[in-house]
Design an enzyme around this catalytic site. Structure first.
Site, PDB file in Angstrom:
ATOM      1  N   GLU A 429     -56.695  45.333  30.602  1.00 47.52           N
ATOM      2  CA  GLU A 429     -57.177  46.089  29.429  1.00 47.52           C
ATOM      3  C   GLU A 429     -57.375  45.168  28.224  1.00 47.52           C
ATOM      4  O   GLU A 429     -57.021  45.506  27.099  1.00 47.52           O
ATOM      5  CB  GLU A 429     -56.244  47.265  29.122  1.00 47.52           C
ATOM      6  CG  GLU A 429     -56.413  48.366  30.146  1.00 47.52           C
ATOM      7  CD  GLU A 429     -55.611  49.620  29.882  1.00 47.52           C
ATOM      8  OE1 GLU A 429     -55.250  49.878  28.725  1.00 47.52           O
ATOM      9  OE2 GLU A 429     -55.351  50.333  30.859  1.00 47.52           O
TER      10      GLU A 429
HETATM   11  C1  LIG Z   1     -53.298  45.028  38.840  1.00 50.45           C
HETATM   12  C2  LIG Z   1     -54.640  45.000  38.209  1.00 50.45           C
HETATM   13  C3  LIG Z   1     -55.237  46.181  37.775  1.00 50.45           C
HETATM   14  C4  LIG Z   1     -56.527  46.177  37.228  1.00 50.45           C
HETATM   15  N1  LIG Z   1     -57.150  47.352  36.918  1.00 50.45           N
HETATM   16  C5  LIG Z   1     -58.468  47.341  36.556  1.00 50.45           C
HETATM   17  C6  LIG Z   1     -59.227  48.543  36.421  1.00 50.45           C
HETATM   18  O1  LIG Z   1     -58.702  49.651  36.578  1.00 50.45           O
HETATM   19  N2  LIG Z   1     -60.561  48.453  36.146  1.00 50.45           N
HETATM   20  C7  LIG Z   1     -61.187  47.250  35.961  1.00 50.45           C
HETATM   21  O2  LIG Z   1     -62.399  47.230  35.715  1.00 50.45           O
HETATM   22  N3  LIG Z   1     -60.484  46.080  36.047  1.00 50.45           N
HETATM   23  C8  LIG Z   1     -59.161  46.099  36.355  1.00 50.45           C
HETATM   24  N4  LIG Z   1     -58.466  44.923  36.487  1.00 50.45           N
HETATM   25  C9  LIG Z   1     -59.102  43.683  36.119  1.00 50.45           C
HETATM   26  C10 LIG Z   1     -58.547  43.119  34.816  1.00 50.45           C
HETATM   27  O3  LIG Z   1     -58.977  43.892  33.738  1.00 50.45           O
HETATM   28  C11 LIG Z   1     -58.980  41.648  34.759  1.00 50.45           C
HETATM   29  O4  LIG Z   1     -58.060  40.949  35.566  1.00 50.45           O
HETATM   30  C12 LIG Z   1     -59.038  41.112  33.368  1.00 50.45           C
HETATM   31  O5  LIG Z   1     -60.152  41.643  32.720  1.00 50.45           O
HETATM   32  C13 LIG Z   1     -59.155  39.599  33.342  1.00 50.45           C
HETATM   33  O6  LIG Z   1     -60.171  39.167  34.191  1.00 50.45           O
HETATM   34  P1  LIG Z   1     -59.878  38.006  35.249  1.00 50.45           P
HETATM   35  O7  LIG Z   1     -58.618  38.326  35.934  1.00 50.45           O
HETATM   36  O8  LIG Z   1     -61.076  37.809  36.065  1.00 50.45           O
HETATM   37  O9  LIG Z   1     -59.596  36.749  34.348  1.00 50.45           O
HETATM   38  P2  LIG Z   1     -60.658  35.784  33.655  1.00 50.45           P
HETATM   39  O10 LIG Z   1     -61.595  36.542  32.804  1.00 50.45           O
HETATM   40  O11 LIG Z   1     -61.219  34.869  34.662  1.00 50.45           O
HETATM   41  O12 LIG Z   1     -59.678  34.993  32.696  1.00 50.45           O
HETATM   42  C14 LIG Z   1     -58.703  34.040  33.176  1.00 50.45           C
HETATM   43  C15 LIG Z   1     -57.922  33.538  31.981  1.00 50.45           C
HETATM   44  O13 LIG Z   1     -58.814  32.960  31.012  1.00 50.45           O
HETATM   45  C16 LIG Z   1     -58.684  33.613  29.761  1.00 50.45           C
HETATM   46  N5  LIG Z   1     -59.997  33.686  29.115  1.00 50.45           N
HETATM   47  C17 LIG Z   1     -61.133  34.234  29.609  1.00 50.45           C
HETATM   48  N6  LIG Z   1     -62.128  34.139  28.719  1.00 50.45           N
HETATM   49  C18 LIG Z   1     -61.617  33.522  27.633  1.00 50.45           C
HETATM   50  C19 LIG Z   1     -62.158  33.122  26.373  1.00 50.45           C
HETATM   51  N7  LIG Z   1     -63.425  33.362  26.015  1.00 50.45           N
HETATM   52  N8  LIG Z   1     -61.347  32.526  25.489  1.00 50.45           N
HETATM   53  C20 LIG Z   1     -60.045  32.289  25.795  1.00 50.45           C
HETATM   54  N9  LIG Z   1     -59.485  32.627  26.968  1.00 50.45           N
HETATM   55  C21 LIG Z   1     -60.263  33.242  27.880  1.00 50.45           C
HETATM   56  C22 LIG Z   1     -58.122  34.968  30.087  1.00 50.45           C
HETATM   57  O14 LIG Z   1     -57.421  35.529  28.997  1.00 50.45           O
HETATM   58  C23 LIG Z   1     -57.181  34.652  31.236  1.00 50.45           C
HETATM   59  O15 LIG Z   1     -55.973  34.159  30.749  1.00 50.45           O
HETATM   60  C24 LIG Z   1     -57.181  44.935  37.036  1.00 50.45           C
HETATM   61  C25 LIG Z   1     -56.564  43.747  37.436  1.00 50.45           C
HETATM   62  C26 LIG Z   1     -55.331  43.766  38.037  1.00 50.45           C
HETATM   63  C27 LIG Z   1     -54.732  42.469  38.512  1.00 50.45           C
END
Ligand SMILES: Cc1cc2nc3c(=O)[nH]c(=O)nc-3n(C[C@H](O)[C@H](O)[C@H](O)COP(=O)(O)OP(=O)(O)OC[C@H]3O[C@@H](n4cnc5c(N)ncnc54)[C@H](O)[C@@H]3O)c2cc1C
Length: 618
Positions: A429
């Site tokens: 979120e």
């Molecule tokens: C248990 C679980 C439940 C979830 N439920 C949902 C759901 O119901 N619906 C849904 O759509 N998604 C859901 N998600 C997805 C979740 O919202 C994403 O994991 C989240 O948006 C982060 O995306 P990512 O994991 O691909 O990380 P990435 O976007 O790849 O980021 C990896 C790291 O880099 C950092 N980062 C990324 N961009 C930047 C930037 N510009 N500047 C600085 N730091 C940055 C992030 O903060 C993070 O620390 C869920 C995930 C999990 C694991």
């Protein structure tokens, strides 16, 4: 025109411009936090601390009592954790009591309860079973009900909302394998067919909580681009998708470190046919819908983690009093005592922030986008420290599972489960990093609005001159005002020592506003990319907001409830610790090693230090 630096990497700039296009530009209602960045503490917005009407409170109390009784009699969270399933009878019972339709208006069969009551429910669930809290909140905070309540047409509301009383579960599907924090790059397509009456959805979504068992989903998909000022503009649209539509398939169930019973995996869409009337808010407005829905949806996590943190405080307090080592209870050794006091003071501040913003959400006369983002950032980050400290205080028993403790007849505080369950909260979120970016962008809005026209190639020289004069005039009144000493106090009539803390907030808000302005002058558009600088500003403002909420809350409690008069001490301790953090951040703004840190990061990324990874099992 772009507010982003032209030296920014092309893809990053595109993503930021895309998010920028979807943000709410207007500020219709006042925001306490937006004021903090302008050096203006509008104390009246948060003081006196708001409360629900007695009627609403009692309505909520009744529902919570019923829910608590049901949970105690029917749900074993450790068994849920072990089996990775929330029992059918529990889901059925929750439906029967309306736990999936808490905020849905009564005319659509829902309970018609307030946002505060909904958050109290999630708070209770969060203190007991993380997986069940996630089931209820993914369904109602970001799943189909909330965007429908906010933006649904009458027809959509009539068609779908009553189903959430009768067994329909929902979720929100944005994330894809390649698109996490950056929604612009989603690949799922919605192609119009039959003259635009229907869309065919194709693609794959990852990690949609409840997705594997959902009946209805909000799916974000790319619809055909629009031409805006001669350029193609990507469109993301939100669709309601019934999962029994042919072509929809769940292909995998993911397994996580915690929240082991959440139903979350990979969903495939293969020519899933959806009628146009299932679009919510409008074509191309999917991301705007997500942002606005999350303004209130984001308050669920603070409520859940505050409940979980109270469970940790309870476990740590009891154990610290009971466990004797080196001749005295461990809670009397200063190193543990200071952890305990910090936990208590922080839980108090988390409570203050969560309920303050939840009341604001019900009131609807506030712009809470910044407050909700801060509540999410503050509460999830602090709860992670709290659960970690609680495990430390419990010693080896903190690391032992609750069933193992129970198996040898010992108090089974579920801290091992709680630490696994809570790790995700700073990631989803809006991760903490993204929350920092979001808050920083909104905080700079005051300045960006003034200078926007100056950088816009479409504005004529005359228009630019006019904009320059207008912003110079506005700054010439605003900026000197920041230097006027705060002699009139905070104006809240608070008792000591809360009044001193609020005076600090007032002075520091001005100092913050000046510093933001100075950095704007120095870096101009480039400031948007200076994450280390912006993050320090954001951290300062989060603590200022939490201090303000804690002082207002303590003031109300101490005046209205003599049993809670000692809340002033908790607010006092929280504020003193927050002040230390704030001073440190200001120091870091002036004296930091960002340059060296960035250079080491670059070299780390390119493998220059890969020798550090020698002698490990590869
Ligand atoms: C248990 C679980 C439940 C979830 N439920 C949902 C759901 O119901 N619906 C849904 O759509 N998604 C859901 N998600 C997805 C979740 O919202 C994403 O994991 C989240 O948006 C982060 O995306 P990512 O994991 O691909 O990380 P990435 O976007 O790849 O980021 C990896 C790291 O880099 C950092 N980062 C990324 N961009 C930047 C930037 N510009 N500047 C600085 N730091 C940055 C992030 O903060 C993070 O620390 C869920 C995930 C999990 C694991």
């Amino acid at each position: 025109m772009s507010i982003f630096d032209k030296h920014m990497a092309k893809e990053q700039r595109k993503s930021m411009e895309f998010a920028e296009d979807s943000r709410q530009d207007e500020w219709t209602y006042p925001s306490f936090v937006a004021g903090l960045f302008k050096g203006k503490v509008n104390w009246n917005l948060i003081h006196p601390f708001r409360e629900q009407s007695r009627e609403k409170r009692e309505e909520g109390d009744k529902f919570l009592a019923k829910l608590e009784k049901f949970l105690k009699e029917n749900l074993n969270p450790d068994e849920v954790d072990r089996s990775r399933e929330i029992p059918e009878n529990v889901i059925k019972g929750l439906f029967e009591m309306g736990a999936f339709a808490i905020k849905i208006p009564k005319e659509y069969g829902g309970l018609g309860l307030s946002h505060v009551t909904y958050n109290r429910v999630v708070h209770l669930l969060g203190s007991f079973c993380g997986s069940t809290a996630a089931l209820i909140s993914a369904h109602q905070s970001i799943g189909v009900p909330q965007p429908l309540i906010l933006f649904g047409t009458d027809e959509q509301k009539r068609k779908y909302l009553p189903r959430f009383r009768k067994g329909a579960i929902s979720g929100f599907a944005l994330t894809e394998a390649l698109a996490g924090s950056d929604p612009r790059i989603i690949k799922t397509q919605a192609t119009p067919v039959e003259g635009g009456k229907y869309f065919l959805i194709n693609g794959e979504k990852l990690w949609c909580t409840n997705g594997n068992i959902a009946d209805l989903l909000v799916v974000m998909a790319e619809t055909p681009p629009k031409i805006v000022r001669g350029k193609e503009k990507k469109q993301i649209t939100a669709f309601i998708v019934e999962t029994n539509t042919p072509g929809f398939e769940v292909t995998y169930r993911c397994e996580f470190m915690g929240l082991s019973a959440i139903q979350n995996g990979i969903m495939r869409f293969n020519n899933v046919k959806v009628p146009r009337e299932n679009i919510i808010l409008g074509e191309g407005k999917g991301l705007k819908l997500a942002f606005i829905t999350l303004n209130t949806g984001r308050l669920t996590l603070p409520a859940a983690v505050t409940g979980m943190s109270k469970m940790c405080l309870n476990a740590a307090r009891r154990w610290a009093a009971e466990r004797k080592q080196w001749g005295s209870p461990i809670g009397e050794h200063e190193a543990i005592a200071s952890k305990l006091s910090c936990m208590a003071a922080t839980v108090f501040a988390m409570d203050a922030v969560t309920w303050l913003v939840s009341y604001m959400a019900d009131d609807k006369r506030f712009d809470i986008r910044l407050e909700a983002a801060m509540a999410k950032l503050f509460c999830t980050e602090e709860s992670w420290k709290i659960v970690n400290d609680a495990v430390q205080i419990r010693g080896g028993r903190g690391y032992e599972t609750a069933p193992s403790l129970a198996g040898r007849g010992k108090a089974a505080y579920p801290l091992e489960r709680a630490i696994r369950d809570s790790r995700i909260n700073t990631l989803l979120e809006g991760s903490s990093e993204i929350m920092h970016l979001f808050i920083a962008r909104e905080a700079l809005d005051f300045h960006l609005k003034k200078i926007k026209a100056l950088f816009d190639p479409r504005v004529s020289v005359g228009g630019k001159l006019k904009a320059a004069v207008s912003s110079a005039l506005s700054y010439s009144v605003w900026y000197p005002g920041l230097w006027v000493p705060c002699v009139l106090g905070c104006g809240g009539g608070l008792k000591s020592p809360l009044d001193k803390h609020m005076m600090f907030v007032k002075k520091t808000s001005r100092r913050l506003a000046k510093m933001v302005f100075h950095k704007m002058l120095r870096y101009q558009k480039g400031l948007v990319s200076k994450q280390n600088i912006l993050n320090r500003f954001v951290d300062i403002s989060v603590d200022l907001f939490a201090m303000s909420a804690a002082c207002s809350y303590a003031d109300g409690l101490s005046k209205n409830d003599k049993d809670k008069a000692n809340s002033v001490e908790l607010a006092d301790l929280f504020c003193r610790e927050a002040k230390n953090r704030i001073r440190e951040k200001f120091r870091e703004i002036k004296h930091n090693h960002d340059k060296l840190s960035n250079s080491v990061a670059k070299k780390t990324l390119s493998g220059n230090y890969s020798w550090l990874e020698n002698d490990i099992v590869k």
